[in-house]
Design a protein around this motif. Structure first.
Motif, PDB file in Angstrom:
ATOM      1  N   ASP A   9      -1.338  12.134  -4.975  1.00  0.00           N
ATOM      2  CA  ASP A   9      -0.710  12.216  -3.654  1.00  0.00           C
ATOM      3  C   ASP A   9       0.099  10.940  -3.428  1.00  0.00           C
ATOM      4  O   ASP A   9      -0.024   9.957  -4.161  1.00  0.00           O
ATOM      5  CB  ASP A   9      -1.758  12.369  -2.555  1.00  0.00           C
ATOM      6  N   PHE A  10       0.903  10.969  -2.390  1.00  0.00           N
ATOM      7  CA  PHE A  10       1.632   9.782  -1.992  1.00  0.00           C
ATOM      8  C   PHE A  10       0.666   8.776  -1.364  1.00  0.00           C
ATOM      9  O   PHE A  10      -0.484   9.094  -1.062  1.00  0.00           O
ATOM     10  CB  PHE A  10       2.734  10.152  -0.993  1.00  0.00           C
ATOM     11  N   GLU A  11       1.137   7.568  -1.177  1.00  0.00           N
ATOM     12  CA  GLU A  11       0.350   6.516  -0.513  1.00  0.00           C
ATOM     13  C   GLU A  11       0.651   6.598   0.984  1.00  0.00           C
ATOM     14  O   GLU A  11       1.697   6.140   1.451  1.00  0.00           O
ATOM     15  CB  GLU A  11       0.739   5.136  -1.065  1.00  0.00           C
ATOM     16  N   TRP A  12      -0.266   7.217   1.728  1.00  0.00           N
ATOM     17  CA  TRP A  12      -0.051   7.403   3.160  1.00  0.00           C
ATOM     18  C   TRP A  12      -0.525   6.178   3.931  1.00  0.00           C
ATOM     19  O   TRP A  12      -1.629   5.671   3.699  1.00  0.00           O
ATOM     20  CB  TRP A  12      -0.791   8.644   3.651  1.00  0.00           C
ATOM     21  N   VAL A  13       0.320   5.686   4.827  1.00  0.00           N
ATOM     22  CA  VAL A  13      -0.041   4.540   5.661  1.00  0.00           C
ATOM     23  C   VAL A  13       0.237   4.893   7.122  1.00  0.00           C
ATOM     24  O   VAL A  13       0.990   5.821   7.424  1.00  0.00           O
ATOM     25  CB  VAL A  13       0.734   3.261   5.266  1.00  0.00           C
ATOM     26  N   PRO A 308       6.818  10.076  -9.240  1.00  0.00           N
ATOM     27  CA  PRO A 308       7.343  10.444  -7.927  1.00  0.00           C
ATOM     28  C   PRO A 308       6.344  10.287  -6.786  1.00  0.00           C
ATOM     29  O   PRO A 308       6.744  10.086  -5.635  1.00  0.00           O
ATOM     30  CB  PRO A 308       7.741  11.918  -8.115  1.00  0.00           C
ATOM     31  N   TYR A 309       5.039  10.375  -7.071  1.00  0.00           N
ATOM     32  CA  TYR A 309       4.034  10.174  -6.025  1.00  0.00           C
ATOM     33  C   TYR A 309       3.915   8.700  -5.592  1.00  0.00           C
ATOM     34  O   TYR A 309       3.299   8.413  -4.557  1.00  0.00           O
ATOM     35  CB  TYR A 309       2.657  10.622  -6.513  1.00  0.00           C
ATOM     36  N   ALA A 310       4.455   7.784  -6.371  1.00  0.00           N
ATOM     37  CA  ALA A 310       4.254   6.357  -6.109  1.00  0.00           C
ATOM     38  C   ALA A 310       5.206   5.857  -5.019  1.00  0.00           C
ATOM     39  O   ALA A 310       6.007   4.946  -5.222  1.00  0.00           O
ATOM     40  CB  ALA A 310       4.444   5.549  -7.388  1.00  0.00           C
ATOM     41  N   ARG A 311       5.096   6.456  -3.870  1.00  0.00           N
ATOM     42  CA  ARG A 311       5.881   6.044  -2.706  1.00  0.00           C
ATOM     43  C   ARG A 311       4.972   5.969  -1.486  1.00  0.00           C
ATOM     44  O   ARG A 311       4.053   6.782  -1.321  1.00  0.00           O
ATOM     45  CB  ARG A 311       7.000   7.049  -2.417  1.00  0.00           C
ATOM     46  N   ILE A 312       5.246   5.005  -0.627  1.00  0.00           N
ATOM     47  CA  ILE A 312       4.539   4.907   0.646  1.00  0.00           C
ATOM     48  C   ILE A 312       5.191   5.854   1.636  1.00  0.00           C
ATOM     49  O   ILE A 312       6.412   5.847   1.814  1.00  0.00           O
ATOM     50  CB  ILE A 312       4.552   3.455   1.164  1.00  0.00           C
TER      51      ILE A 312
END
Length: 321
Positions: A9-13, A308-312
């Motif tokens: 998953d993406f990095e959710w903040v 592609p998942y490596a986004r905040i």
């Protein structure tokens, strides 16, 4: 197919994008940074010279073989066209003629757009300014990959294909994720570009037209100058969402590698961004940074921890909030 990416998953903040608060702190400590604001008087001559160079290349490339067309497009024409795309990026921030002359910036954007072959200057501005204001927003920031991209291109070979196809994702992703009705200036951009392209085809032929378009596309994919697309915001170090690159390719990309500096101060032209780092080194020198865009592409493709998942990402909050 190679290794599968380790992220699911993406990095959710749930914090605000970091640059507005950094900007406030930095200006309180170093108010002299404000002296760097404003447009660069030399910018229009540099980017105008690039347009002239590509017009000269229309004569040079006429009647050349297909291998010559493609090799020259990749090694030379694509680099110039990519630089012109980044000139359009500068122009989207009104850094050609200043904020007091918005229409002069738009018209110059049409001019810099010509050798790229595809109309993009107005549409780019429309989405790019939201990328700054709503960085990481799952809807407003169309620089972010979609779930479909992240799931489909989750292996080493998949990431290789995704990087090669990057220009098409940049063209079509905004139309899917955050579609907006076309503006009058977008139609003007389209008409001007079609007239230019028609003139090129009529006087120089389809091969020369394709020299321009192929160069634009190739230099957005598996190409050293395209490394900035990955280096800018893909999370190579946990918790950091913007990265700078301080290598030599900044010379042909209007210092777009100074990306933390650019997001901190989008009103400062690329030519002056190194001064920001000189004034406030403690805000940049200890942050993760890149030394090679080629290495960025290699690491992105081969490292299973990056993809592609490596986004905040941040949940969409609506553009009125």
């Amino acid at each position: 197919m190679g290794q599968k990416v380790s992220r699911k998953d993406f990095e959710w903040v749930y914090t605000e994008e970091p640059h507005a608060s950094r900007r406030k702190i930095m200006l309180e400590k170093y108010p002299q940074i404000k002296k760097l604001f404003g447009y660069d008087p030399m910018f229009k001559y540099v980017s105008g010279g690039m347009v002239l160079m590509q017009i000269i290349m229309l004569f040079v490339m006429k009647d050349r073989s297909w291998p010559t067309i493609i090799i020259t497009a990749y090694c030379f024409g694509g680099v110039i066209n990519h630089a012109l795309m980044l000139a359009v990026h500068e122009i989207s921030h009104n850094l050609a003629f200043g904020h007091a002359r918005p229409m002069a910036n738009r018209i110059f954007g049409f001019f810099c757009n010509l050798p790229i072959g595809l109309p993009m200057s107005i549409s780019f501005k429309k989405y790019h300014l939201e990328h700054h204001r709503y960085q990481g927003d799952e809807v407003a920031d169309t620089d972010l990959p979609t779930y479909l991209e992240a799931k489909l291109f989750a292996t080493t070979f998949g990431k290789f294909c995704w990087v090669a196809l990057q220009p098409f994702f940049y063209i079509f992703r905004p139309l899917v994720v955050n579609p907006k009705p076309p503006t009058q200036l977008e139609f003007v951009n389209l008409v001007i570009q079609l007239i230019f392209d028609t003139i090129v085809v009529y006087f120089f032929g389809w091969r020369v037209m394709l020299y321009l378009v192929i160069g634009s596309i190739l230099a957005m994919g598996l190409h050293p100058v395209a490394g900035h697309f990955i280096s800018e915001h893909y999370m190579f170090a946990k918790g950091f969402e913007t990265y700078s690159y301080y290598g030599p390719l900044n010379w042909v990309t209007f210092n777009v590698g100074y990306h933390n500096e650019h997001h901190d101060f989008p009103a400062i032209p690329g030519s002056r961004l190194p001064e920001v780092r000189k004034i406030a080194p403690e805000f940049y020198d200890n942050m993760p940074q890149h030394s090679s865009w080629v290495k960025v592409l290699y690491d992105f493709i081969t490292d299973p921890a990056v993809g592609p998942y490596a986004r905040i990402k941040r949940k969409a909050r609506g553009l009125d909030s």
